[in-house]
Design an enzyme around this catalytic site. Structure first.
Site, PDB file in Angstrom:
ATOM      1  N   ASP A   1       0.823  -1.215   0.000  1.00  0.00           N
ATOM      2  CA  ASP A   1       0.000   0.000   0.000  1.00  0.00           C
ATOM      3  C   ASP A   1       0.855   1.261   0.000  1.00  0.00           C
ATOM      4  OD1 ASP A   1       0.762  -0.729   2.665  1.00  0.00           O
ATOM      5  OD2 ASP A   1      -0.704   0.692   3.461  1.00  0.00           O
TER       6      ASP A   1
ATOM      7  N   ASP B   1       8.481   4.697  -0.939  1.00  0.00           N
ATOM      8  CA  ASP B   1       7.822   4.010   0.179  1.00  0.00           C
ATOM      9  C   ASP B   1       6.611   3.228  -0.319  1.00  0.00           C
ATOM     10  OD1 ASP B   1       7.049   3.199   2.682  1.00  0.00           O
ATOM     11  OD2 ASP B   1       6.361   5.169   3.337  1.00  0.00           O
TER      12      ASP B   1
ATOM     13  N   GLU C   1      -0.072  -1.060   5.652  1.00  0.00           N
ATOM     14  CA  GLU C   1       1.001  -0.682   6.569  1.00  0.00           C
ATOM     15  C   GLU C   1       0.893   0.781   6.957  1.00  0.00           C
ATOM     16  OE1 GLU C   1       4.916   0.793   7.938  1.00  0.00           O
ATOM     17  OE2 GLU C   1       3.817   1.434   6.139  1.00  0.00           O
ATOM     18  N   GLU C   2       0.288   1.582   6.071  1.00  0.00           N
ATOM     19  CA  GLU C   2       0.283   3.036   6.280  1.00  0.00           C
ATOM     20  C   GLU C   2      -0.872   3.506   7.158  1.00  0.00           C
ATOM     21  OE1 GLU C   2       2.751   4.693   5.510  1.00  0.00           O
ATOM     22  OE2 GLU C   2       3.662   4.015   3.644  1.00  0.00           O
TER      23      GLU C   2
ATOM     24  N   GLU D   1      11.810  -1.467   3.494  1.00  0.00           N
ATOM     25  CA  GLU D   1      11.386  -0.067   3.667  1.00  0.00           C
ATOM     26  C   GLU D   1      12.501   0.871   3.184  1.00  0.00           C
ATOM     27  OE1 GLU D   1       8.723   1.444   4.791  1.00  0.00           O
ATOM     28  OE2 GLU D   1       7.558   0.029   5.987  1.00  0.00           O
TER      29      GLU D   1
ATOM     30  N   HIS E   1       6.031   9.773   1.787  1.00  0.00           N
ATOM     31  CA  HIS E   1       4.803  10.532   2.085  1.00  0.00           C
ATOM     32  C   HIS E   1       4.856  11.963   1.562  1.00  0.00           C
ATOM     33  CE1 HIS E   1       4.036   7.699   5.786  1.00  0.00           C
ATOM     34  NE2 HIS E   1       4.492   7.055   4.735  1.00  0.00           N
TER      35      HIS E   1
END
Lengths: 358, 358
Positions: free
Chosen positions: B77, B101, B131-132, B160, B334
């Protein structure tokens, strides 16, 4: 609800009965017009009085050329009704919204206005609106601003509920914000940031160890206080916060001016960023004034300091020393089961009459 | 947006091109099914792998009976798209949502899965969802709970974004609330109350003077931190507050257990009412494990401690030492202008291939 009061106000009713009539005339803040109309009409029926009106504020006065002039003042509004109308009597108690705060005081002032045709001091009766709401709506404040001459006097008695005890002057209040700053960072790498909340430690330590002053003025003991009333800081559960704001409230004795109060607070928090947000000056009790001395004797000689801020400070700002003195019970103000002692109404009127007609 | 991807995933594309294909296959948390389907279908095309699926989590493994088993894992995700799709290349950079990411890490793992038919260690590839977002939705967490056997291994690499640097273990995190109490009173008579905000002085002083521990574990230096992340107190501008709550966050090195971390915090705030609200255990770097030692050599020998909490702790809880190692740039995760270095994608794959095929 005006059908509760189909007939004009009769100022010859006894104090308790007149209080009940006023209580049954609902006048929640903002809705005082009908009661102000009734008060104005009743007072205009007495040729020894001249009557002025400004908004829903009614001012009546004698003009006898006496050496001293005294104000008797009271607000017409109440807090919202809470299923506590109409009024009813139980023994010595009159129950209902506004019985203590402060239609009993207004009733006493109205009865004195109607009956004291030849008082030993000239009298000014002030009935005003919107005391229970935001300061900018306060009717006494509007009179101070627009017709300060109507309020000119040597002494003023505000008939707020005091349990028939003289309460002198009032303390001032100052609010300020102290802002601590830092640097935001992720909490996992906190050493990259600078925690603003932690910097509040020193401010709170100064508050916790602060020794509040007590001071006697005109025989009354005032008691100051310096407190945090709010603290806010934090961004998120995983962020080092970069801001923390503490709101402090300084209640200060009336021997300090606003400027002196601010200077004191700035000294206490020396080194911190402080912004004054809100100010209300105190009022000296003025009990050394001739009119006040005889008033104090007439009311039994008992007086205590008033700690909370009240409208007496508005008179003080005009140079008129002022006290609170009224029949209501201060602890019952704004309560659903508010009541006032009928004998306190009679006693208050008798004491004031003795002072003003003696 | 599935029309961006009319054709199945081709795992023979080079790492950068495969990353771009994955990036152009939108999979914001909660919307991973189409991508999980494509990943599962692509992996089922390789007879050297057995493939399992649980929800939108896909697990593929070799079964060669090697002495060691290693996990390569990545989440499918991304955070919400911010006008940063489709991807595009500018020089060595591939731009787009999820490039760093962590679709570049997923692309490397998928290419290794497709091409390493005879690795020197058995391999388990784990691709998971959510995961987010909130921890309870995390797909790796669901596998830990429902199929821990699928994750059994001697060592795990979570791909990651780390800038192609090995990040070992992770620190734990504990959140707690410290509640100060007092007695409410009107601010005009503050001596009748007891100010709860003032009592925070001692707590904040302990925080401000706290010396955070630094500790070396498996050659990596961890750095703890103890911070207030929120403080709240106050009733109204004229009321002495009877409650003040401080939320603290303790980030602790992975040589402390949860119980030891809580004990430490309770010692620091001895005498105060403290409630632990939130806990996540740390993870030891495990770099002394044989698989980890050769991994570290293969990736250049450079490693640093991971301070933030990451999913490696989920492996750690199963007794599998785990590290983060991926081609993405952690500082760009992000961000709207997220990108990944194409040469880092190639380098990461080459290093892992050297370790697993050598």
């Amino acid at each position: 609800m005006s059908d509760l009061n189909p007939t004009p106000l009769d100022l010859t009713l006894d104090g308790g009965a007149l209080t009940a009539r006023l209580v049954d005339f609902p006048s929640v803040s903002g809705d005082e017009q009908a009661l102000a109309d009734a008060v104005e009409a009743a007072l205009r029926g007495y040729p020894h009085l001249t009557v002025d009106r400004h908004g829903n504020n009614v001012v009546a006065r004698t003009n006898l050329g006496r050496a001293e002039r005294v104000v008797l003042a009271g607000h017409l509004d109440t807090v919202p009704i809470a299923d506590n109308l109409p009024s009813y009597v139980d023994g010595d108690r009159l129950y209902g919204c506004g019985t203590s705060d402060m239609k009993s005081g207004v009733a006493v002032a109205l009865r004195l206005a109607a009956s004291l045709t030849e008082p030993n001091r000239d009298l000014t009766y002030v009935f005003y609106d919107c005391e229970e709401v935001e300061a900018h709506r306060n009717g006494l404040g509007h009179l101070v601003k627009d017709h300060p001459d109507w309020l000119a006097a040597d002494f003023a008695v505000l008939m707020e509920p005091t349990g028939a005890m003289v309460e002198g002057g009032c303390q001032g209040t100052l609010r300020a914000q102290i802002r601590l700053t830092g640097v935001r960072a992720h909490a996992a790498r906190s050493w990259l940031g600078d925690n603003a909340i932690h910097h509040a430690a020193e401010v709170l330590t100064r508050l916790e160890t602060y020794e509040a002053r007590r001071v006697e003025i005109d025989g009354l003991e005032y008691h100051e206080g310096l407190n945090a009333v709010r603290i806010d800081g934090g961004v998120a559960g995983n962020v080092i916060p970069d801001e923390c704001v503490i709101t402090i409230n300084f209640r200060y004795a009336p021997d300090r001016s606003e400027a002196e109060a601010e200077k004191h607070v700035r000294e206490v928090f020396d080194g911190f960023e402080l912004t004054v947000t809100d100010f209300a000056a105190g009022a000296l009790p003025g009990l050394a004034q001739p009119a006040a001395r005889t008033f104090l004797e007439a009311t039994g000689g008992r007086a205590r300091a008033k700690f909370g801020w009240t409208d007496v400070a508005r008179f003080s700002a005009l140079g008129v020393p002022a006290v609170n003195y009224g029949p209501g019970e201060p602890d019952l103000a704004h309560k659903r089961d508010e009541w006032c002692s009928l004998s306190a109404i009679a006693e208050t009127e008798e004491r004031l009459r003795g002072w003003l007609a003696g």
